[in-house]
Write an enzyme that holds these catalytic residues in place. Sequence first.
Site, PDB file in Angstrom:
ATOM      1  N   GLU A 425       0.842  -1.192   0.000  1.00  0.00           N
ATOM      2  CA  GLU A 425       0.000   0.000   0.000  1.00  0.00           C
ATOM      3  C   GLU A 425       0.882   1.248   0.000  1.00  0.00           C
ATOM      4  O   GLU A 425       1.761   1.405   0.852  1.00  0.00           O
ATOM      5  CB  GLU A 425      -0.877  -0.038   1.267  1.00  0.00           C
ATOM      6  CG  GLU A 425      -1.522   1.265   1.654  1.00  0.00           C
ATOM      7  CD  GLU A 425      -1.840   1.336   3.149  1.00  0.00           C
ATOM      8  OE1 GLU A 425      -2.179   2.433   3.583  1.00  0.00           O
ATOM      9  OE2 GLU A 425      -1.750   0.320   3.863  1.00  0.00           O
ATOM     10  N   ASP A 498      -0.319  -0.952   6.038  1.00  0.00           N
ATOM     11  CA  ASP A 498      -0.031  -0.261   7.294  1.00  0.00           C
ATOM     12  C   ASP A 498      -0.873  -0.807   8.438  1.00  0.00           C
ATOM     13  O   ASP A 498      -1.958  -1.354   8.220  1.00  0.00           O
ATOM     14  CB  ASP A 498      -0.321   1.243   7.158  1.00  0.00           C
ATOM     15  CG  ASP A 498       0.684   1.945   6.248  1.00  0.00           C
ATOM     16  OD1 ASP A 498       1.722   1.335   5.972  1.00  0.00           O
ATOM     17  OD2 ASP A 498       0.409   3.080   5.817  1.00  0.00           O
ATOM     18  N   ASP A 500      -2.824   0.582  10.475  1.00  0.00           N
ATOM     19  CA  ASP A 500      -3.828   1.562  10.903  1.00  0.00           C
ATOM     20  C   ASP A 500      -5.164   1.214  10.268  1.00  0.00           C
ATOM     21  O   ASP A 500      -5.305   0.189   9.581  1.00  0.00           O
ATOM     22  CB  ASP A 500      -3.393   2.991  10.543  1.00  0.00           C
ATOM     23  CG  ASP A 500      -3.157   3.169   9.031  1.00  0.00           C
ATOM     24  OD1 ASP A 500      -3.507   2.238   8.263  1.00  0.00           O
ATOM     25  OD2 ASP A 500      -2.625   4.215   8.618  1.00  0.00           O
ATOM     26  N   ASP A 502      -6.890   2.615   7.786  1.00  0.00           N
ATOM     27  CA  ASP A 502      -6.878   2.578   6.321  1.00  0.00           C
ATOM     28  C   ASP A 502      -6.198   1.315   5.803  1.00  0.00           C
ATOM     29  O   ASP A 502      -6.641   0.701   4.836  1.00  0.00           O
ATOM     30  CB  ASP A 502      -6.161   3.823   5.762  1.00  0.00           C
ATOM     31  CG  ASP A 502      -7.043   5.065   5.841  1.00  0.00           C
ATOM     32  OD1 ASP A 502      -8.270   4.902   5.868  1.00  0.00           O
ATOM     33  OD2 ASP A 502      -6.494   6.179   5.896  1.00  0.00           O
TER      34      ASP A 502
END
Length: 806
Positions: A425, A498, A500, A502
């Site tokens: 990503e 990641d 997180d 998102d």
Amino acid sequence: MAEANKKYDATAIQVLEGMEAVRMRPAMYIGDTTNRGLHHLVFEVVDNSVDEALAGFCKRISIIVHENQSVSVIDDGRGIPVDIHAKEKKPAVEVALTTLHAGGKFDHRAYKVSGGLHGVGVSVVNALSEWLEVEIRRDEKVYHQRYERGKTVSKLTVIGKAKATGTKVTFKPDKQIFKAIDMSYDTLANRLRELAFLNKGLSIKLADERSEKEAEFCFNGGIISFVEHLNKNKNPLHNKVLYVEKSGEDMVLELGMQYNDSYAENIFTYANNINTVEGGTHLSGFKSALTRAINQYVKSKNLLKDSSATISGDDVREGLTAVISLKVPNPQFEGQTKTKLGNSEAEGFVASQVFEFLTTIFEEHPSVANKIVEKAVLAARAREAARKARELTRRKGALEGLSLPGKLADCSETDASMSELFIVEGDSAGGSAKQGRDRRFQAILPIKGKILNVEKSRLDKILSNEEIRTILTALGTGVGEEFNLEKLRYHKIVIMCDADVDGSHIRTLLLTLFLRQLPRLIEGGHIYIAQPPLYKIKRGNREEYIQTEEQMNQLMLDIGREGLKFSVLADKKTLNDPQFKELLEDLVQLDRFNIHLEKNGVDLEKLVSNRHKGSKKLPIYVAKVEQEAHYLFSDAELAKLSESAKGEKEEFNYVEIYDAEDIEKVITKIEKMGIPIETYFGPSKRKEDASVRSGKQAEGGKRVKPAFRITNEVDVEFFALKEVLEHVKELAKRGMTFQRYKGLGEMNPQQLWDTTMDPERRTILKVLLEDAIEADEIFTILMGDQVDPRREFIEKNAHMVRNLDI
């Protein structure tokens, strides 16, 4: 040289008798010796009880997982025969349990249809168990016999009287065969629910003594209930499930089917209750009949402008949920794990019955037929559009002009089985990954942002999405009708996102793409999820990467308690290091529960003080009536209070304590150490009561004494367990620096290689499809267009969130 010169003659040929052969090559009989094979043992025994139900002699089956990891399967069938077998000169039950290819499934007088056909099921379970005990109730007596690793260790003896009949088999999987023998409650529950759906009115109960979980499955609607369960979070095109039960040629077919407005097909096939995950002749018979029936209806009603055009099989199955259950007297399966049906006669029987049924339904219910046909016609048009778009996804071949995507940093390895593709990503993370990778066998494909949610899209729309097209081109397999697993360019496809919100969303979107459009990549074990570290910790010259919050806590407790002695002052006892470590781990858990409860407005101290005095159980609801708190222990109590508040027109709301059972376990462990749970909170929580905190004076004028002492270079005394945990963590933090990684881009190439990409040191998770029904349900809830089921899912599981970066 002596070894090399050994003669290869008759003495080199080993003959393994029965049970020895099973123990030497267990995978031949149960598929593997990992999780799947372990649970297969239970299902083999349960299948025998279900066969009794199919024969009309069994109404109830109970499965109990005991604390020592042994499992009992109990039924109220006829009981395994106990009379002496004429040929073997042993009781029939002993023959069935210790001899391969021995059983009652060969004689159709005993079983007209059955899942067991090789006669190796329960004897294999016996061979692969540390011990197995069988208890049989028949002829008004209770018989018992014990076996160890497949060998008889006690005679069949009468141990009591019984009015009812039935069989109880208890076995403990052998640690010499299986790496782990922990049964999964969810895996068992999903298969048992399936069996209850397939056997109308059969009651199957599962109880897990390790966690006190239990469930009972009984569905009088049978397959109709099954299809409704599969479609419950989708939008059906027609309200009623189309259902038929047909008998003939010694076979019985049950079919339930219902269309919804999604674009995925969802067909589950069973032969004699065995889940034939690879399909077989009954599935191909159903598919051909469905395509023929819809095409005939379309032509008879002139619904296609082009008279020569036809609707393909893929078109007619778009949005279809179906369950096919076939009972056949002599099933031919591929292997003992029975994943594909091979009976040629099943294909013709299913095809003729389904075609006749659908033709009748379409004539009698034209509104249903029109909705189904309209969807199939739309699918056919979309297929044509997708065919053109799909040209862009073909792998570059010797004579093809298409090139691999420019953003793909390919590897030099040409052997797909040695190659890895990291789907990364973001461009910055992609840049780090490109620099940090091993170029010989690791390829990097950076993707921008969030790809299309394929759950809500047809293939033509999916292929118009640039990022998805890039992924498909890089993989090389094609998609839809043109999918070819042999063209896969990388046998390891690693999703690297990641840590997180998102990143989690992008990972879920990618998994939806693989599940819905490329499921064979998951089934083949080609999809993985990278596990980048959460923290980097530096202490002096020592650097460590921490993968999970649990590892972080463990490290803090290990460093913080070095050289400490912990004493409980009331009992004048000192805990040894393992005991102190266990206490601190329990406190970490309790702290975590406390934080979640506070978020929901629940006071843990009040919750604990309202524990049930007799059973020591925590309340499972905290209800408020006009701001007055009520602590409740059952659904019945909640309903009663709700009715009362409604009658009085008082304001009423409540919080469900999802963690009650787990909190109880932690509290019980602490209390078993001789530490009252009240000391977790200390003598007072009020900030203004500083005198209590300093140990001088309490409200009643009595002096409050410290409860605990930690001895190191100096003695430190504490009034509450919470303070002990805080003190240990503070000690651990001295001289330590932390770095929390939220994005992969925060790591330089070397760090990314060291922590996430180096095959020698990394941790990656393999994505497996263990339960297709559960996976379909979860992805429908999370990625589908119905909001209410998603909200319910979030409300139910919010308490399990550990790290949330917003």
